[in-house]
Every structure is written in structure tokens, then in C-alpha cells.
Scaffold this motif. Structure first.
Motif, PDB file in Angstrom:
ATOM      1  N   ASN A  85       0.754  -1.280   0.031  1.00 17.20           N
ATOM      2  CA  ASN A  85      -0.033  -0.129  -0.140  1.00 17.20           C
ATOM      3  C   ASN A  85       0.891   1.414   0.057  1.00 17.20           C
ATOM      4  N   LYS A  86       2.030   1.236   0.745  1.00 22.02           N
ATOM      5  CA  LYS A  86       2.911   2.259   0.732  1.00 22.02           C
ATOM      6  C   LYS A  86       3.294   2.593  -0.795  1.00 22.02           C
ATOM      7  N   GLY A  87       3.772   1.230  -1.493  1.00 21.06           N
ATOM      8  CA  GLY A  87       4.236   1.754  -2.794  1.00 21.06           C
ATOM      9  C   GLY A  87       3.232   2.215  -3.795  1.00 21.06           C
ATOM     10  N   ILE A  88       1.906   1.768  -3.521  1.00 20.81           N
ATOM     11  CA  ILE A  88       0.953   2.440  -4.242  1.00 20.81           C
ATOM     12  C   ILE A  88       0.756   3.808  -4.118  1.00 20.81           C
ATOM     13  N   ARG A  89       0.791   4.320  -2.912  1.00 23.93           N
ATOM     14  CA  ARG A  89       0.728   5.549  -2.753  1.00 23.93           C
ATOM     15  C   ARG A  89       1.972   6.467  -3.091  1.00 23.93           C
ATOM     16  N   MET A  90       2.917   6.079  -3.133  1.00 31.60           N
ATOM     17  CA  MET A  90       4.372   6.526  -3.516  1.00 31.60           C
ATOM     18  C   MET A  90       4.477   6.634  -5.166  1.00 31.60           C
ATOM     19  N   SER A  91       3.691   5.713  -5.804  1.00 35.66           N
ATOM     20  CA  SER A  91       3.883   5.777  -7.170  1.00 35.66           C
ATOM     21  C   SER A  91       3.448   6.646  -8.186  1.00 35.66           C
ATOM     22  N   SER A  92       4.252   6.901  -9.203  1.00 31.22           N
ATOM     23  CA  SER A  92       3.892   8.111  -9.945  1.00 31.22           C
ATOM     24  C   SER A  92       3.395   7.460 -11.367  1.00 31.22           C
ATOM     25  N   GLY A  93       3.439   6.167 -11.446  1.00 31.76           N
ATOM     26  CA  GLY A  93       2.847   5.578 -12.653  1.00 31.76           C
ATOM     27  C   GLY A  93       1.232   5.617 -12.800  1.00 31.76           C
ATOM     28  N   GLU A  94       0.796   5.488 -14.175  1.00 37.14           N
ATOM     29  CA  GLU A  94      -0.419   5.346 -14.272  1.00 37.14           C
ATOM     30  C   GLU A  94      -0.920   3.564 -14.045  1.00 37.14           C
ATOM     31  N   LEU A  95       0.114   2.681 -14.151  1.00 42.10           N
ATOM     32  CA  LEU A  95      -0.116   1.333 -14.152  1.00 42.10           C
ATOM     33  C   LEU A  95       1.042   1.024 -13.003  1.00 42.10           C
ATOM     34  N   ILE A  96       0.644   0.034 -12.196  1.00 38.79           N
ATOM     35  CA  ILE A  96       1.395  -0.398 -11.081  1.00 38.79           C
ATOM     36  C   ILE A  96       1.470  -1.915 -10.937  1.00 38.79           C
ATOM     37  N   GLY A 160       0.813  -9.327 -12.721  1.00 37.31           N
ATOM     38  CA  GLY A 160      -0.274  -8.166 -12.800  1.00 37.31           C
ATOM     39  C   GLY A 160       0.416  -6.826 -12.980  1.00 37.31           C
ATOM     40  N   PHE A 161      -0.541  -6.015 -13.684  1.00 40.39           N
ATOM     41  CA  PHE A 161      -0.456  -4.805 -13.683  1.00 40.39           C
ATOM     42  C   PHE A 161      -1.889  -4.265 -13.459  1.00 40.39           C
ATOM     43  N   VAL A 162      -2.038  -3.009 -12.584  1.00 34.93           N
ATOM     44  CA  VAL A 162      -3.498  -2.367 -12.311  1.00 34.93           C
ATOM     45  C   VAL A 162      -3.285  -0.801 -12.564  1.00 34.93           C
ATOM     46  N   ARG A 163      -4.350  -0.544 -13.053  1.00 33.29           N
ATOM     47  CA  ARG A 163      -4.420   1.122 -13.092  1.00 33.29           C
ATOM     48  C   ARG A 163      -4.416   1.545 -11.491  1.00 33.29           C
ATOM     49  N   LYS A 164      -3.549   2.735 -11.405  1.00 32.42           N
ATOM     50  CA  LYS A 164      -3.502   3.259  -9.939  1.00 32.42           C
ATOM     51  C   LYS A 164      -5.034   3.930  -9.458  1.00 32.42           C
ATOM     52  N   LYS A 165      -5.635   4.403 -10.466  1.00 27.08           N
ATOM     53  CA  LYS A 165      -6.750   4.849 -10.086  1.00 27.08           C
ATOM     54  C   LYS A 165      -7.941   3.884  -9.450  1.00 27.08           C
ATOM     55  N   LEU A 166      -7.433   2.605  -9.730  1.00 24.05           N
ATOM     56  CA  LEU A 166      -8.545   1.563  -9.283  1.00 24.05           C
ATOM     57  C   LEU A 166      -8.237   1.248  -7.917  1.00 24.05           C
ATOM     58  N   TYR A 167      -7.120   1.374  -7.423  1.00 25.65           N
ATOM     59  CA  TYR A 167      -6.787   1.432  -5.818  1.00 25.65           C
ATOM     60  C   TYR A 167      -7.458   2.646  -5.339  1.00 25.65           C
ATOM     61  N   ARG A 168      -7.476   3.558  -6.021  1.00 27.14           N
ATOM     62  CA  ARG A 168      -8.404   5.015  -5.274  1.00 27.14           C
ATOM     63  C   ARG A 168      -9.815   4.733  -5.142  1.00 27.14           C
ATOM     64  N   GLU A 169     -10.335   4.053  -6.243  1.00 24.73           N
ATOM     65  CA  GLU A 169     -11.820   3.773  -6.420  1.00 24.73           C
ATOM     66  C   GLU A 169     -12.302   2.530  -5.451  1.00 24.73           C
TER      67      GLU A 169
END
Length: 254
Positions: A85-96, A160-169
Motif C-alpha cells: 500500500n505504501k508503494g501504491i501511494r508513492m507511485s507516479s505511474g498510471e499502471l502499477i 499483474g499490472f493495475v491502473r492506479k486509479k483503481l486502488y483509489r476507487e
């Protein structure tokens, strides 16, 4: 028109680790070897007491020379999914994507996902993986999109690769069990998001960790945790049969 249609898409790869000095190099080198040029690499270290961080830091110039963004954070956390989760918040990419210490990508892993994203504009992507046993035996775990009842037998998180906005949603990993990555995938399925699968090996996963430990108490814990993941996402109590069946296969064949 979406940003991804106007300029190259940035992919962030996250490696979560702790005291991984013996295996971190293979993982880092597999990220460095990626053929896709628009990348960020984050190493989220859980305050290692060995020289994991120092060994990782030695790759910084190579990442900079290749034009990849490179960050290392080392501090205490509350387990692997808290670190993710920390990595998700720090990421700049559109896909993670996540590739854990000891596992490694094929050189075209990110490029393959990027091509698929351009074609399908997926929310969630995964592909085939190699399962590498402690004895050196290799098995291919194929992926596919299940219908009404999704199973982890056809789902491969290391690819796997996931759109970052999906974690926000949909929310991040819940940090309450050992199958939190699969529970998130079930949320994605329940929400009806766009999922794309490519039948090509993109990642290598070393078996024998906590997800495969042949211990009666751990087997029961994994069954209960997988069952909770299903039930939290509205599946029938009969899913206990799937949960027990997966553990039986692991015990017999892995």
C-alpha cells in the motif's frame, strides 16, 4: 481524451522486501532489463537488518543511465500488504505492478502489458508465470479470465499490472490476511472492471514460501483466509470446497 492516449504511459514496478540480500539482486536486475522505456522502480524495504538496501543502492546509476526513475524507502511496516500500500501511494505511474524479492520478470514483461493496455485500456492485467520449485522443477501456471466463479488457479499476481486509479476507487489491500492480493482481485471482478489476460510467461515465482508451506496450521489458516476473501465479496459458502481443494493440490504437488 485520456492522458494515456496523448503520451507514453508510465509504469511503476514495486518490490517489497526485508532482509533479502541473497535474492534481491536477481529481482532488481530483471526490472533493470525491461525493454519498455517509461518506468519507475520503487523498492519498499521493511527496515532490513542486513545489507539489502546497500546492495540495491548499487544499481542506482544503472537505472539513471537507462532513464528509469528509481527510489528506495527503508522503514518499519506492518507486513507485506502494508508495504505494498505504501508503494501504491508513492507511485507516479498510471499502471502499477508488484514483483517481490526473489521473484523476477521476463525482459518484455512491462512492454507486453503496455501493448495490451494500448489495445484494450484495461483496468487489471495478468499473464502466465513460471513456478520455480526449490528443487529447480519448473511448472507453467496459465492464466485465463473465469466466468461467474473466479479462482486463483487461473490468476497470477506476479504478472499483474493495475491502473492506479483503481486502488483509489476500490480501496487498497486490506492488510488482514495472506490472500489480500486475491481479495483485491475479487473486488475488481465484482465491480465489473475491464480485465485483460495474455497467455505468455511474464514473471517467475519461487514456490516454498508462506503461501506453500506444508504445515497443518498454515493450511487451515490459508483456507480460512481465502474463504473470507470470497465471502467478503458475496460468494456462496460452497466456495469452501475451492479453498480446501487448492490447499490439497499444493500439498500434493508443490
Amino acid at each position: 481524451m485520456e492522458k494515456s492516449h496523448l503520451q507514453p504511459v508510465l509504469f511503476t514496478v514495486v518490490t517489497v522486501c526485508r532482509n533479502s540480500r541473497d535474492v534481491i539482486g536477481k529481482t532488481v536486475e530483471s526490472v533493470l532489463a525491461q525493454t519498455y522505456p517509461h518506468m519507475e522502480y520503487l523498492i519498499i524495504d521493511g527496515n532490513s537488518t542486513d545489507d539489502t538496501v546497500q546492495l540495491s543502492e548499487k544499481y542506482r546509476k544503472k537505472f539513471e543511465t537507462k532513464g528509469f526513475l528509481f527510489k528506495i524507502v527503508s522503514e518499519p511496516d506492518h507486513g507485506i500488504y502494508d508495504a505494498m500500500n505504501k508503494g501504491i501511494r508513492m507511485s507516479s505511474g498510471e499502471l502499477i505492478g508488484f514483483i517481490n524479492a526473489g521473484d523476477w520478470y521476463e525482459p518484455d514483461a512491462v512492454k507486453t502489458a503496455a501493448i495490451a493496455y494500448k489495445k484494450t485500456h484495461f483496468d487489471y492485467f495478468y499473464a502466465d508465470i513460471k513456478l520455480v520449485g526449490k528443487d529447480g522443477k519448473i511448472r507453467i501456471k496459465h492464466s485465463k479470465i473465469d466466468g461467474i466463479f473466479p479462482t486463483s488457479r487461473h490468476w497470477n499476481h506476479p504478472s499483474g499490472f493495475v491502473r492506479k486509479k483503481l486502488y483509489r476507487e476500490l480501496g487498497e489491500f486490506k492488510c488482514i490476511g495472506i490472500h489480500d492480493d486475491f481479495e483485491f482481485f475479487l473486488r475488481v471482478k465484482r465491480a465489473g472492471k475491464k480485465i485483460t489476460v495474455v497467455n505468455r510467461v511474464l514473471a517467475n515465482f519461487v514456490t516454498g514460501g508462506i503461501s506453500n508451506e506444508k504445515n497443518a496450521d498454515m493450511c487451515r489458516k490459508r483456507i480460512a483466509d481465502r474463504y473470507r476473501s470470497y465471502r467478503d465479496n458475496g460468494y456462496s459458502p460452497l466456495c469452501i470446497l475451492e479453498c480446501a481443494g487448492i490447499e490439497a493440490v499444493k500439498y500434493l504437488f508443490y
